[in-house]
Design an enzyme around this catalytic site. Structure first.
Site, PDB file in Angstrom:
ATOM      1  CE  LYS A  71      -3.777  -2.500   2.156  1.00 47.68           C
ATOM      2  NZ  LYS A  71      -4.425  -2.965   3.380  1.00 47.68           N
TER       3      LYS A  71
ATOM      4  CD  GLN B 267      -2.986  -4.393   6.620  1.00 46.71           C
ATOM      5  OE1 GLN B 267      -2.914  -3.416   5.879  1.00 46.71           O
ATOM      6  NE2 GLN B 267      -3.624  -5.502   6.258  1.00 46.71           N
TER       7      GLN B 267
ATOM      8  CG  ASP C 102      -9.185   0.234   4.896  1.00 46.40           C
ATOM      9  OD1 ASP C 102      -9.262  -0.090   3.689  1.00 46.40           O
ATOM     10  OD2 ASP C 102      -8.853  -0.574   5.785  1.00 46.40           O
TER      11      ASP C 102
END
Ligand code: NAP
Length: 290
Positions: A65, A109, A132
């Site tokens: 990412k 994450q 996200d």
């Protein structure tokens, strides 16, 4: 659903949905917008990535990412926390990033480890920076079709379906899986596009009877090659969101492609779309916050 002109619904080999190519174009677009914003405001979009512990898969995902961010001219700020980090410490970190004007998007994450209250951590992310799409706020705005950030993998899937001209209104979409980050939100996006949506999960009885009704079948199970050709209605569009060790999806590609009209490969289907959506939403956030 639009069946590709060159194929009949019983075509023995489905056309591939090339997520890698579409994701490349999305990253290029994000890069152009990031450069424009930097020229116009002097501020470069910045994604904060937060990683707890050193799980090898998570380390790899975060590295990928951040490397895509770099390609797109998006700054990334990495925060690595020890595996023993408590929920309170993680919440403090995410709150500080939420308050930091230099940061436009925040990616935690996950999974973060069983000793952490993941929901409490997600909720510490400011909705305006939830690129996200993991907070309650984002799920609600996405489900109501209001302004906000969508879950990245589901939004990437919809973008791929649109790119391939798949008609959704009035079609039966069957989603196998109901996780908060994938199954549930992809079903809400499909519903928002007037598909008739059926969710299947581990307690579903006679799964195949339901999946065989699907015009659009989304596999989000986390079990390698779980859905086979026998689960698929001839001519269906098959989206394999699964990503299991050995680059294997949740769909048995070889048998599925003899029944489907369109199918995503693994790798190169849904996976790259997730990261491209994350970058796009980071630039969206930076534009809104600038
Ligand atoms: P998850 O949280 O483990 O959820 C799996 C879902 O599958 C659950 O809802 C579960 O039902 C359901 N399920 C399990 N066994 C089943 C069975 N025998 N029959 C029907 N349903 C069953 O997984 P996830 O996070 O959603 O991820 C799913 C897959 O997508 C994984 O392969 C993951 O690696 C992949 N993924 C890919 C991306 C990407 O960017 N490409 C992003 C995220 C995830 P219950 O709810 O009843 O337990």
């Amino acid at each position: 659903m639009t069946t590709p002109a060159t194929q009949s619904p019983t075509s023995p080999t489905a056309r591939l949905m090339d997520g890698s190519a579409l994701a490349r174009r999305m990253v290029e677009e994000a890069a152009e917008r990031a450069a424009l914003l930097t020229r116009r405001t002097g501020r470069t979009p910045c994604l904060a990535t937060v990683l707890v512990g050193d799980d090898p898969a998570s380390v790899t995902y975060v590295r990928m990412k951040r490397s895509r961010c770099e390609q797109a001219g998006i700054r990334s700020r990495h925060v690595a926390l020890p595996a023993a980090t408590t929920t309170a410490e993680l919440v403090d970190t995410l709150t500080a990033l939420s308050d930091d004007p230099e940061v436009h998007g925040i990616l935690l994450q996950h999974p973060v480890g069983p000793h952490i209250d993941e929901r409490a951590a997600f909720e510490a992310i400011a909705p305006a920076k939830d690129v996200d799409g993991v907070t309650y706020h984002s799920f609600a705005t996405m489900s109501f079709g209001a302004d906000g950030f969508a879950s990245c993998t589901p939004a990437g899937i919809l973008r791929l379906l649109d790119h391939y001209g798949v008609e959704l209104a009035g079609k039966h979409a069957v989603v196998v899986g109901r996780s908060a980050i994938l199954g549930k939100p992809v079903g809400m996006l499909l519903l928002g596009r007037d598909a008739t949506v059926t969710y299947c999960h581990s307690r579903t009885t006679d799964l195949a009877a339901l999946t065989r009704q699907a015009d659009v079948l989304v596999a989000a199970v986390g079990r390698p090659r779980f859905l086979t050709g026998d689960h698929i209605k001839p001519g269906a569009v098959v989206i394999d969101a699964g990503y299991n060790p050995g680059n294997v999806g949740d769909v048995d590609f070889d048998s599925a492609r003899t029944r489907a009209s369109l199918i995503t490969p693994v790798p190169g289907g849904v996976g790259p779309m997730t990261i491209a959506t994350l970058l796009t939403q980071t630039v969206d956030a930076a534009e809104r916050l600038s």
